[in-house]
Design a protein around this motif. Sequence first.
Motif, PDB file in Angstrom:
ATOM      1  N   GLN A   1      -6.067   8.881   9.081  1.00  0.00           N
ATOM      2  CA  GLN A   1      -6.483   7.740   9.885  1.00  0.00           C
ATOM      3  C   GLN A   1      -6.499   6.497   9.012  1.00  0.00           C
ATOM      4  O   GLN A   1      -7.381   6.344   8.170  1.00  0.00           O
ATOM      5  CB  GLN A   1      -7.861   7.967  10.502  1.00  0.00           C
ATOM      6  N   PRO A   2      -5.528   5.594   9.185  1.00  0.00           N
ATOM      7  CA  PRO A   2      -5.497   4.402   8.332  1.00  0.00           C
ATOM      8  C   PRO A   2      -6.802   3.615   8.412  1.00  0.00           C
ATOM      9  O   PRO A   2      -7.374   3.439   9.496  1.00  0.00           O
ATOM     10  CB  PRO A   2      -4.333   3.595   8.919  1.00  0.00           C
ATOM     11  N   ALA A   3      -7.263   3.137   7.263  1.00  0.00           N
ATOM     12  CA  ALA A   3      -8.497   2.363   7.212  1.00  0.00           C
ATOM     13  C   ALA A   3      -8.297   0.938   7.701  1.00  0.00           C
ATOM     14  O   ALA A   3      -9.268   0.213   7.915  1.00  0.00           O
ATOM     15  CB  ALA A   3      -9.032   2.342   5.780  1.00  0.00           C
ATOM     16  N   THR A   4      -7.048   0.543   7.914  1.00  0.00           N
ATOM     17  CA  THR A   4      -6.745  -0.854   8.174  1.00  0.00           C
ATOM     18  C   THR A   4      -6.998  -1.275   9.617  1.00  0.00           C
ATOM     19  O   THR A   4      -7.255  -2.441   9.886  1.00  0.00           O
ATOM     20  CB  THR A   4      -5.279  -1.124   7.818  1.00  0.00           C
TER      21      THR A   4
ATOM     22  N   GLU B   1       5.036  -7.973   9.248  1.00  0.00           N
ATOM     23  CA  GLU B   1       4.581  -8.435   7.929  1.00  0.00           C
ATOM     24  C   GLU B   1       3.249  -7.790   7.560  1.00  0.00           C
ATOM     25  O   GLU B   1       3.077  -7.297   6.436  1.00  0.00           O
ATOM     26  CB  GLU B   1       4.453  -9.961   7.919  1.00  0.00           C
ATOM     27  N   GLU B   2       2.289  -7.784   8.485  1.00  0.00           N
ATOM     28  CA  GLU B   2       0.995  -7.166   8.188  1.00  0.00           C
ATOM     29  C   GLU B   2       1.138  -5.663   7.965  1.00  0.00           C
ATOM     30  O   GLU B   2       0.508  -5.103   7.060  1.00  0.00           O
ATOM     31  CB  GLU B   2       0.014  -7.422   9.331  1.00  0.00           C
ATOM     32  N   LEU B   3       1.969  -5.016   8.754  1.00  0.00           N
ATOM     33  CA  LEU B   3       2.139  -3.572   8.630  1.00  0.00           C
ATOM     34  C   LEU B   3       2.800  -3.198   7.305  1.00  0.00           C
ATOM     35  O   LEU B   3       2.432  -2.197   6.681  1.00  0.00           O
ATOM     36  CB  LEU B   3       2.957  -3.047   9.813  1.00  0.00           C
ATOM     37  N   GLU B   4       3.740  -4.007   6.865  1.00  0.00           N
ATOM     38  CA  GLU B   4       4.355  -3.747   5.562  1.00  0.00           C
ATOM     39  C   GLU B   4       3.346  -3.981   4.435  1.00  0.00           C
ATOM     40  O   GLU B   4       3.407  -3.323   3.388  1.00  0.00           O
ATOM     41  CB  GLU B   4       5.593  -4.620   5.381  1.00  0.00           C
ATOM     42  N   GLY B   5       2.405  -4.889   4.663  1.00  0.00           N
ATOM     43  CA  GLY B   5       1.319  -5.055   3.693  1.00  0.00           C
ATOM     44  C   GLY B   5       0.448  -3.823   3.613  1.00  0.00           C
ATOM     45  O   GLY B   5       0.024  -3.404   2.519  1.00  0.00           O
ATOM     46  N   ASN B   6       0.150  -3.210   4.764  1.00  0.00           N
ATOM     47  CA  ASN B   6      -0.582  -1.941   4.765  1.00  0.00           C
ATOM     48  C   ASN B   6       0.171  -0.893   3.964  1.00  0.00           C
ATOM     49  O   ASN B   6      -0.413  -0.150   3.157  1.00  0.00           O
ATOM     50  CB  ASN B   6      -0.761  -1.431   6.199  1.00  0.00           C
ATOM     51  N   LYS B   7       1.477  -0.824   4.209  1.00  0.00           N
ATOM     52  CA  LYS B   7       2.296   0.176   3.508  1.00  0.00           C
ATOM     53  C   LYS B   7       2.256  -0.040   1.998  1.00  0.00           C
ATOM     54  O   LYS B   7       2.204   0.918   1.224  1.00  0.00           O
ATOM     55  CB  LYS B   7       3.734   0.108   4.034  1.00  0.00           C
ATOM     56  N   ALA B   8       2.249  -1.290   1.578  1.00  0.00           N
ATOM     57  CA  ALA B   8       2.171  -1.581   0.141  1.00  0.00           C
ATOM     58  C   ALA B   8       0.866  -1.062  -0.447  1.00  0.00           C
ATOM     59  O   ALA B   8       0.829  -0.564  -1.586  1.00  0.00           O
ATOM     60  CB  ALA B   8       2.311  -3.084  -0.091  1.00  0.00           C
ATOM     61  N   ARG B   9      -0.220  -1.136   0.322  1.00  0.00           N
ATOM     62  CA  ARG B   9      -1.499  -0.602  -0.164  1.00  0.00           C
ATOM     63  C   ARG B   9      -1.465   0.925  -0.240  1.00  0.00           C
ATOM     64  O   ARG B   9      -2.009   1.517  -1.169  1.00  0.00           O
ATOM     65  CB  ARG B   9      -2.637  -1.091   0.726  1.00  0.00           C
ATOM     66  N   TYR B  10      -0.807   1.565   0.727  1.00  0.00           N
ATOM     67  CA  TYR B  10      -0.659   3.026   0.627  1.00  0.00           C
ATOM     68  C   TYR B  10       0.121   3.386  -0.642  1.00  0.00           C
ATOM     69  O   TYR B  10      -0.182   4.376  -1.311  1.00  0.00           O
ATOM     70  CB  TYR B  10       0.078   3.596   1.837  1.00  0.00           C
TER      71      TYR B  10
ATOM     72  N   ARG C   1      -1.046   5.895  -3.513  1.00  0.00           N
ATOM     73  CA  ARG C   1      -0.190   7.033  -3.875  1.00  0.00           C
ATOM     74  C   ARG C   1       0.054   7.051  -5.375  1.00  0.00           C
ATOM     75  O   ARG C   1      -0.070   8.094  -6.036  1.00  0.00           O
ATOM     76  CB  ARG C   1       1.125   6.934  -3.106  1.00  0.00           C
ATOM     77  N   ALA C   2       0.398   5.885  -5.935  1.00  0.00           N
ATOM     78  CA  ALA C   2       0.681   5.811  -7.371  1.00  0.00           C
ATOM     79  C   ALA C   2      -0.557   6.155  -8.198  1.00  0.00           C
ATOM     80  O   ALA C   2      -0.473   6.881  -9.203  1.00  0.00           O
ATOM     81  CB  ALA C   2       1.195   4.418  -7.725  1.00  0.00           C
ATOM     82  N   ALA C   3      -1.719   5.649  -7.772  1.00  0.00           N
ATOM     83  CA  ALA C   3      -2.949   5.922  -8.512  1.00  0.00           C
ATOM     84  C   ALA C   3      -3.282   7.413  -8.492  1.00  0.00           C
ATOM     85  O   ALA C   3      -3.706   7.983  -9.511  1.00  0.00           O
ATOM     86  CB  ALA C   3      -4.101   5.115  -7.925  1.00  0.00           C
ATOM     87  N   LEU C   4      -3.096   8.064  -7.370  1.00  0.00           N
ATOM     88  CA  LEU C   4      -3.415   9.484  -7.272  1.00  0.00           C
ATOM     89  C   LEU C   4      -2.400  10.342  -8.011  1.00  0.00           C
ATOM     90  O   LEU C   4      -2.770  11.310  -8.688  1.00  0.00           O
ATOM     91  CB  LEU C   4      -3.491   9.903  -5.803  1.00  0.00           C
ATOM     92  N   LEU C   5      -1.117  10.007  -7.901  1.00  0.00           N
ATOM     93  CA  LEU C   5      -0.111  10.798  -8.623  1.00  0.00           C
ATOM     94  C   LEU C   5      -0.292  10.680 -10.133  1.00  0.00           C
ATOM     95  O   LEU C   5       0.040  11.614 -10.877  1.00  0.00           O
ATOM     96  CB  LEU C   5       1.295  10.349  -8.211  1.00  0.00           C
TER      97      LEU C   5
END
Length: 389
Positions: free
Chosen positions: A44-47, A287-296, A300-304
């Motif tokens: 469930q996206p937090a956004t 534009e806003e949705l691609e910003g959400n994707k950038a946060r995901y 992802r990078a932090a967890l990997l």
Amino acid sequence: MALKVGKGAHAPPFLVMDVITAANARAAALPPGAPGILRMEVGQPATGAPAGAVEAAMRALGARLPMGYTEAFGLPSLRARIARHYAEHYGATVDPRRIAVTVGASGAFPLAFLAAFDRGDRVAMAAPYYPPYANILTALGMEPVLLPAGPETRFQPSIAMLEKLDPLPDGLIVASPCNPAGTMLTPEELRAIADWCQARGVRLISDEIYHGLSWGTVAESTAATMGNSAVVVNSFSKYWSMTGWRVGWLVLPEDLVRPVECLAQNMFISTPHISQLVAEAAMDCREELEGNKARYAESRAALLAGLPQAGFDSIAAADGAFYLWCDVSRLSNDSVDFAARMLEHAGIAATSGVDFDSGRGGRFVRFSYCGAVEDMRQAPARLKEWLGR
């Protein structure tokens, strides 16, 4: 005399919902000032819905529009906008008449299964899999056929697996990106599976609700490769960040259009009118949705980077969606107990793999990383402290 309870009432639970309940209870019991629960159990996206979509809802409510029933297949304008999405993103020409707006993807699956299959029909899927696939099929009197998959096929089905089935299944469900593993079929693999199904009269159901959320691998829609017989399921819940609005859609082959329409008329009447207006507006909030994707991507990078240091060093290729499927057999072979202790001692809610693979899921945990980026960054440190790493 005891009254009868229908067999459909005995469908297995969707265990992630129980994890949500446990995490809510744990959060409510925390003393003031205590670190909060990191919510990594559910997709469930937090956004929340994009701002332009929320504004469309407010305008509609302010205008006191009647917003009664729509056509069973949804607002014509929304269906036309979805068709344009296929042209713009996949180069596919889809007749809006073949698009059915549904009450989320969860409402789409029963419609598709009832229209495409009969009681007793066998429908194959790779394991691990999204639990409601099998649970809905079972409740409808159909038989799930599980294809155990592992890292050698990226937790995806293969033609070699399908060729071993005797008799052949009546249907096949594929998901790319998939839940829980987050892996994808390449466009070539998807086309080959689609061709195999077409040649053998196997109805393909393509779950595409995580399209738009991939990390390097291109997602191809079967609406572009196999539009004549496949059923495509999609939803505004994930990329469009609209879980609670409950809007999904089907792209149907010609032979299922009227059967699904009749079922939808009787089972749901229509998707909520206000939700359809919001969904149509959301499609122009790129534009806003691609910003959400950038946060995901940050999460992802932090967890990997951080999870292997905490002992989670066997992770499925995270091609898409927003999940990490971790083999925890070096830490535990009882992932239900492991996840419960993780919640209690580390304050992290995650989902046991048993929900997605009853046979082998005791060795796996699924982490969802669509929550707040800062929460995802905290998770490896909490796990390291809990596990004494």
